[in-house]
Scaffold this motif. Structure first.
Motif, PDB file in Angstrom:
ATOM      1  N   LYS A  30     -53.628  38.632 -41.776  1.00  0.00           N
ATOM      2  CA  LYS A  30     -54.949  38.820 -41.192  1.00  0.00           C
ATOM      3  C   LYS A  30     -55.827  37.605 -41.454  1.00  0.00           C
ATOM      4  O   LYS A  30     -55.888  37.105 -42.567  1.00  0.00           O
ATOM      5  N   GLY A  31     -56.493  37.147 -40.401  1.00  0.00           N
ATOM      6  CA  GLY A  31     -57.416  36.032 -40.547  1.00  0.00           C
ATOM      7  C   GLY A  31     -56.783  34.663 -40.477  1.00  0.00           C
ATOM      8  O   GLY A  31     -57.487  33.666 -40.499  1.00  0.00           O
ATOM      9  N   ASP A  32     -55.463  34.597 -40.394  1.00  0.00           N
ATOM     10  CA  ASP A  32     -54.775  33.297 -40.347  1.00  0.00           C
ATOM     11  C   ASP A  32     -54.674  32.846 -38.887  1.00  0.00           C
ATOM     12  O   ASP A  32     -53.689  33.093 -38.197  1.00  0.00           O
ATOM     13  N   LYS A  33     -55.721  32.184 -38.423  1.00  0.00           N
ATOM     14  CA  LYS A  33     -55.778  31.773 -37.023  1.00  0.00           C
ATOM     15  C   LYS A  33     -54.687  30.763 -36.677  1.00  0.00           C
ATOM     16  O   LYS A  33     -54.120  30.795 -35.581  1.00  0.00           O
ATOM     17  N   LYS A  34     -54.406  29.855 -37.606  1.00  0.00           N
ATOM     18  CA  LYS A  34     -53.404  28.831 -37.351  1.00  0.00           C
ATOM     19  C   LYS A  34     -52.034  29.456 -37.152  1.00  0.00           C
ATOM     20  O   LYS A  34     -51.314  29.123 -36.207  1.00  0.00           O
ATOM     21  N   LYS A  35     -51.667  30.397 -38.057  1.00  0.00           N
ATOM     22  CA  LYS A  35     -50.367  31.053 -37.952  1.00  0.00           C
ATOM     23  C   LYS A  35     -50.305  31.916 -36.694  1.00  0.00           C
ATOM     24  O   LYS A  35     -49.278  31.991 -36.027  1.00  0.00           O
ATOM     25  N   LYS A  36     -51.431  32.560 -36.374  1.00  0.00           N
ATOM     26  CA  LYS A  36     -51.463  33.407 -35.187  1.00  0.00           C
ATOM     27  C   LYS A  36     -51.209  32.573 -33.936  1.00  0.00           C
ATOM     28  O   LYS A  36     -50.455  32.977 -33.042  1.00  0.00           O
ATOM     29  N   LYS A  37     -51.831  31.393 -33.870  1.00  0.00           N
ATOM     30  CA  LYS A  37     -51.638  30.514 -32.722  1.00  0.00           C
ATOM     31  C   LYS A  37     -50.179  30.075 -32.609  1.00  0.00           C
ATOM     32  O   LYS A  37     -49.606  30.054 -31.515  1.00  0.00           O
ATOM     33  N   GLU A  38     -49.572  29.726 -33.753  1.00  0.00           N
ATOM     34  CA  GLU A  38     -48.165  29.303 -33.749  1.00  0.00           C
ATOM     35  C   GLU A  38     -47.258  30.422 -33.243  1.00  0.00           C
ATOM     36  O   GLU A  38     -46.355  30.187 -32.443  1.00  0.00           O
ATOM     37  N   VAL A  39     -47.520  31.639 -33.709  1.00  0.00           N
ATOM     38  CA  VAL A  39     -46.690  32.773 -33.295  1.00  0.00           C
ATOM     39  C   VAL A  39     -46.868  33.081 -31.821  1.00  0.00           C
ATOM     40  O   VAL A  39     -45.904  33.366 -31.105  1.00  0.00           O
ATOM     41  N   MET A  40     -48.120  33.013 -31.328  1.00  0.00           N
ATOM     42  CA  MET A  40     -48.365  33.273 -29.916  1.00  0.00           C
ATOM     43  C   MET A  40     -47.652  32.253 -29.030  1.00  0.00           C
ATOM     44  O   MET A  40     -47.097  32.590 -27.978  1.00  0.00           O
ATOM     45  N   GLU A  41     -47.647  30.992 -29.473  1.00  0.00           N
ATOM     46  CA  GLU A  41     -46.943  29.953 -28.720  1.00  0.00           C
ATOM     47  C   GLU A  41     -45.432  30.209 -28.741  1.00  0.00           C
ATOM     48  O   GLU A  41     -44.742  30.014 -27.730  1.00  0.00           O
ATOM     49  N   GLN A  42     -44.921  30.661 -29.883  1.00  0.00           N
ATOM     50  CA  GLN A  42     -43.492  30.954 -29.996  1.00  0.00           C
ATOM     51  C   GLN A  42     -43.115  32.128 -29.095  1.00  0.00           C
ATOM     52  O   GLN A  42     -42.083  32.107 -28.421  1.00  0.00           O
TER      53      GLN A  42
END
Length: 305
Positions: free
Chosen positions: A35-47
């Motif tokens: 939760k709150g990890d925008k960078k990781k969220k962006k990486e996962v969404m791109e994946q």
């Protein structure tokens, strides 16, 4: 009609299973994002977007190839009009009902060059799949688990990680970031010189805790070189340097880590603003790393819909 199964139906079943498997993989990726990890969220969404795109392209190519094969069979059946009705019906029924056989026949006509391209493409896809699976496995690795624990520990204190570049100066950059917040900003060079000077002046506090790679204790010359490297290179700083920084700055330093309680250094200066940094043992391939911290910012979109 032949007893052979409809190739279109077989392909449809295959595609549905692939879609179902992909959705399971996507859910696993989504749940791995803190939760709150925008960078990781962006990486996962791109994946996830890449996984969906790759599957769309693969399935579309397979569908088009089967349609082409089926069309060839249909055209052949139309050309049977000049034959005896019984012969035509026999040949047509056999051909149309065996589109998969025509599909195999088409494969035999593919040139050697195309076969080589197909083989390379298959290997590339296999390699991509291995990378995707490794990414998923990494989510349960030591680095990821440690990061989650540190983030949770900081969140409980209404703090979050402020990323510091990994260049050998991470401890000094993290401390300097904290100093800037209270209007006492310095520089790597100044902090390193202060630390080296304090350590040389208080050799008995530090020399007994320094050893060589082979386990031997530092000599006087070894310690002198250590202090020189601290002052004039990007030598990594650790617990001893944290203690020296606290003493030279006359401020308490609190180190948040994944295991156990935070480490407090310089408690005799508790009346002064605390410098807070976080320590990660598995942050990078080279190992240990320090980050600074900042006030926690609530993310309105912390979870996936």
């Amino acid at each position: 009609m032949s007893d052979t199964e409809d190739p279109e139906e077989n392909l449809s079943k295959k595609h549905k299973k692939e879609r179902k498997d992909l959705q399971a993989q996507i859910q696993k990726l989504k749940h791995s994002v803190p939760k709150g990890d925008k960078k990781k969220k962006k990486e996962v969404m791109e994946q996830i977007a890449k996984l969906e795109h790759d599957l769309d392209e693969q399935q579309e190519a397979e569908s088009q190839k089967l349609k082409a094969a089926t069309a060839d069979v249909s055209n052949a059946a139309e050309r049977l009009g000049g034959l005896d009705m019984n012969d035509a019906e026999s040949i047509s029924t056999s051909s149309v009902g065996s589109a998969s056989a025509a599909y195999v026949q088409e494969e035999k006509k593919i040139s050697k060059a195309q076969k080589r391209r197909n083989k390379k493409l298959a290997k590339d896809r296999e390699r991509e799949e291995e990378i995707k699976q490794q990414d998923i496995q990494n989510l349960s690795g030591a680095r990821h688990i440690e990061l989650l624990k540190v983030k949770e520990a900081l969140k409980s204190q209404n703090l979050q990680i402020f990323d510091i570049k990994s260049d050998g100066n991470c401890l000094y950059n993290a401390v300097n970031h904290q100093l800037e917040k209270i209007g006492k900003g310095s520089s790597n060079e100044a902090l390193r010189n202060q630390v080296a000077k304090y350590m040389k002046e208080n050799k008995d506090e530090f020399l007994p805790f320094l050893t060589k790679d082979n386990g031997d204790m530092f000599t006087e010359d070894d310690f002198e070189k250590y202090c020189q490297d601290t002052a004039h290179t990007t030598a990594w700083g650790g617990q001893l340097e944290v203690r020296a920084l606290s003493q030279t700055l006359k401020q308490p330093i609190r180190v948040v880590q994944s295991e156990g309680p935070s480490v407090h250094v310089g408690e005799e200066f508790d009346g002064q603003p605390s410098i807070v940094v976080c320590y990660l043992r598995h942050a990078f391939g080279l190992g240990e790393h320090y980050n600074s911290v900042e006030d926690y910012i609530q993310d309105d979109d912390e979870e996936f819909s």
